[in-house]
Scaffold this active site. Structure first.
Site, PDB file in Angstrom:
ATOM      1  CE  LYS A 159      -3.074   3.110   0.837  1.00 29.64           C
ATOM      2  NZ  LYS A 159      -4.263   3.494   0.142  1.00 29.64           N
TER       3      LYS A 159
ATOM      4  CB  CYS B  86      -2.705   8.957  -0.314  1.00 31.13           C
ATOM      5  SG  CYS B  86      -4.381   8.855   0.292  1.00 31.13           S
TER       6      CYS B  86
HETATM    7  N1  SAJ Z   1      -0.803  14.493  -9.563  1.00 32.21           N
HETATM    8  C1  SAJ Z   1       0.139  15.054 -10.402  1.00 32.21           C
HETATM    9  N2  SAJ Z   1       0.442  14.414 -11.561  1.00 32.21           N
HETATM   10  C2  SAJ Z   1      -0.170  13.231 -11.916  1.00 32.21           C
HETATM   11  C3  SAJ Z   1      -1.132  12.672 -11.073  1.00 32.21           C
HETATM   12  C4  SAJ Z   1      -1.452  13.326  -9.873  1.00 32.21           C
HETATM   13  O1  SAJ Z   1       0.718  16.107 -10.127  1.00 32.21           O
HETATM   14  O2  SAJ Z   1       0.174  12.713 -12.997  1.00 32.21           O
HETATM   15  C5  SAJ Z   1      -1.115  15.133  -8.264  1.00 32.21           C
HETATM   16  C6  SAJ Z   1      -2.559  15.553  -8.119  1.00 32.21           C
HETATM   17  O3  SAJ Z   1      -2.784  16.799  -8.692  1.00 32.21           O
HETATM   18  C7  SAJ Z   1      -2.704  15.550  -6.600  1.00 32.21           C
HETATM   19  C8  SAJ Z   1      -1.798  14.407  -6.147  1.00 32.21           C
HETATM   20  O4  SAJ Z   1      -0.916  14.183  -7.236  1.00 32.21           O
HETATM   21  O5  SAJ Z   1      -2.225  16.752  -6.039  1.00 32.21           O
HETATM   22  C9  SAJ Z   1      -2.486  13.117  -5.740  1.00 32.21           C
HETATM   23  O6  SAJ Z   1      -3.624  12.854  -6.534  1.00 32.21           O
HETATM   24  P1  SAJ Z   1      -4.125  11.418  -6.986  1.00 32.21           P
HETATM   25  O7  SAJ Z   1      -5.410  11.642  -7.656  1.00 32.21           O
HETATM   26  O8  SAJ Z   1      -3.099  10.725  -7.785  1.00 32.21           O
HETATM   27  O9  SAJ Z   1      -4.212  10.540  -5.657  1.00 32.21           O
HETATM   28  P2  SAJ Z   1      -5.053  10.549  -4.285  1.00 32.21           P
HETATM   29  O10 SAJ Z   1      -4.105  10.968  -3.199  1.00 32.21           O
HETATM   30  O11 SAJ Z   1      -6.346  11.256  -4.351  1.00 32.21           O
HETATM   31  O12 SAJ Z   1      -5.357   8.967  -4.136  1.00 32.21           O
HETATM   32  C10 SAJ Z   1      -4.289   8.039  -4.076  1.00 32.21           C
HETATM   33  C11 SAJ Z   1      -4.543   6.885  -5.026  1.00 32.21           C
HETATM   34  N3  SAJ Z   1      -3.351   6.081  -5.144  1.00 32.21           N
HETATM   35  C12 SAJ Z   1      -2.834   5.732  -6.340  1.00 32.21           C
HETATM   36  O13 SAJ Z   1      -3.306   6.096  -7.389  1.00 32.21           O
HETATM   37  C13 SAJ Z   1      -1.622   4.864  -6.290  1.00 32.21           C
HETATM   38  C14 SAJ Z   1      -5.695   6.049  -4.501  1.00 32.21           C
HETATM   39  O14 SAJ Z   1      -5.877   4.898  -5.291  1.00 32.21           O
HETATM   40  C15 SAJ Z   1      -5.426   5.627  -3.067  1.00 32.21           C
HETATM   41  O15 SAJ Z   1      -6.520   4.917  -2.546  1.00 32.21           O
HETATM   42  C16 SAJ Z   1      -5.236   6.839  -2.225  1.00 32.21           C
HETATM   43  O16 SAJ Z   1      -4.138   7.582  -2.756  1.00 32.21           O
HETATM   44  C17 SAJ Z   1      -4.970   6.392  -0.816  1.00 32.21           C
HETATM   45  O17 SAJ Z   1      -5.925   6.334   0.001  1.00 32.21           O
HETATM   46  O18 SAJ Z   1      -3.854   6.006  -0.501  1.00 32.21           O
END
Ligand code: SAJ
Length: 423
Positions: A203, A257
């Protein structure tokens, strides 16, 4: 089956209503009395599509009730927050520990206890298991203990809780089997059994993988901006390779996360986790990059074409504060850091976010009024098609700096759109 879920937040509540939806009797426990009373009157304290309908149904069918105290049940699931410890950014288990202690008086032989909260590798074995052993239970014989992390995306929680594959990490094989039976109630994805420590590391590593890859995209942006190459074109073209997936650069990484879990691994092995820490530093450096680039853009576009200080009181219009598009969630949002940095440098700023109710934020029109630049920091749907006519009319300098690459280009000569492709 009776299920008691400790923590009625983003994960605990949707999980509770799904058990209720599938015939279980569910008690949702939380330490916050306001949350308990609103849930019992069918009021939600979090925004999540499809949740309200399911809660209503569960309450009407008398399968769900919220309570301040745990009750005797067959299964106990812990879904409480695990922030970073302030000193060393390791995993703060204090909420998990007190949740575990709170269920001890309700535990009986044959019960299953599942930790869903994201925790550092080895936590279940070294810290959580001894709590129940001290209370007289033999794990794997008269109490079954497992770590089963959730992996869902806010905005799609219900759908993903049902359909995503699920890792079930027991202290013993019997613990994994018992925990797997619990999730078979509603999970349609694969249920994969493993050890607790492997589940914990998987995780943390899922989110670390994403954080490191985003850092690579952000580093690429800095390099391309320095040598004059279009980052966005590079990403598009490189990603045509069947085994390449460069992530999207942005103003940094937010949320509860990606910005937190990598430190759980780092604090356990700082000498080894070099890339993980560097990625965190790179992503944390992005708000500074955005502020510095904004100043350069203002300088380049100033009428005097000299020094930024000579543009009299430039006003910065911030569009979007939440860390994720189309939500009002601002946890760890890099936009908040950008705002702080601009304020520290005494810039006048206007802030608009259509998903957040905050007395310090204003309407789009007020925000852009007399602004020298608009900076897009969240990928909200509303920002794809901006009102260019209004911007031309209201802004001092009609320039948009789009750090999320979502604003549609109107090809108008009167409005300049700058993104990470043409920095
Ligand atoms: N982001 C970028 N570039 C990208 C993708 C995201 O800059 O290419 C940024 C987003 O803008 C944001 C951050 O990263 O600020 C995180 O966003 P996210 O949508 O990727 O993730 P979370 O934190 O909302 O959810 C994540 C997910 N984990 C993965 O995709 C590996 C989700 O599946 C998990 O359940 C969650 O963390 C968790 O609970 O751990």
């Amino acid at each position: 089956m009776k299920v008691c879920i400790i923590g009625q937040g983003y994960i605990g509540l949707p999980t509770a209503v799904l058990f209720a939806d599938n015939g279980c009797e569910v008690v949702g426990v939380d330490i916050n009395p306001n949350i308990i009373s609103s849930l019992n009157s069918c009021e939600l304290h979090i925004e999540e599509p499809g949740l309200k309908e399911k809660l209503e149904l569960a309450i009407n069918n008398k399968r769900y009730s919220a309570s301040l105290n745990p009750q005797k049940s067959d299964v106990f699931i812990i879904t409480v927050p695990t922030p970073n410890n302030i000193e060393d950014l390791s995993c703060d288990l204090s909420y998990v520990i007190s949740a575990c202690e709170s269920i001890i008086p309700c535990l009986g032989k044959g019960n299953t206890v599942i930790i869903e909260s994201t925790i550092a590798p080895m936590s279940t074995n070294k810290i959580i298991k001894p709590i129940f052993e001290k209370a007289g239970f033999e794990i794997g014989k008269d109490l079954y203990l497992a770590h089963c992390p959730e992996r869902v995306l806010p905005g799609k929680i219900i759908e993903e809780l049902i359909n995503n594959d699920r890792i079930v990490g027991g202290i013993t094989l019997q613990c994994s089997n018992k925990a797997a039976e619990v999730y078979e109630t509603f999970v349609k994805g694969k249920i994969m059994k493993t050890e607790a420590k492997t589940a914990e590391m998987s995780k943390c590593m899922e989110n670390t993988f994403r954080d490191v890859n985003i850092a690579l995209a952000n580093e690429l942006t800095k390099i391309c901006s320095k040598i004059g190459v279009n980052t966005l074109d590079v990403i598009e073209l490189a990603n045509k390779h069947p085994r390449v997936n460069i992530h999207s650069p942005g103003p940094g990484v937010g949320g509860h996360c990606l910005a937190i879990d990598p430190y759980f691994i780092y604090s356990l092995a700082p000498d080894e986790a070099k890339m993980i820490k560097l990625a965190r530093n790179t992503n944390n450096s992005m708000p500074r990059f955005v502020v510095d680039k904004t100043k350069e853009i203002l300088k380049d576009n100033s009428t005097t074409n000299t020094n930024i200080k000579q543009i009299k009181n430039p006003k910065i219009a911030i569009l979007g504060v939440s860390y994720k598009g189309n939500t009002g969630d601002t946890r760890e949002s890099p936009a908040l850091t950008c705002i702080e940095l601009f304020k520290k440098e005494d810039f006048e700023i206007g802030i608009h976010d259509p998903h957040i109710n905050d007395e310090n934020y204003c309407s789009f029109e007020e925000c852009i009024e007399n602004a020298s630049i608009c900076i897009v920091l969240s990928d909200h749907e509303e920002f794809k098609n901006l009102d260019y006519d209004l911007m031309k009319e209201k802004m001092r300098n009609p320039i948009v700096f789009d750090t999320k690459n979502i604003v549609k280009n109107n090809n108008s000569k009167d409005l300049k759109i700058i993104n990470y492709g043409n920095l």
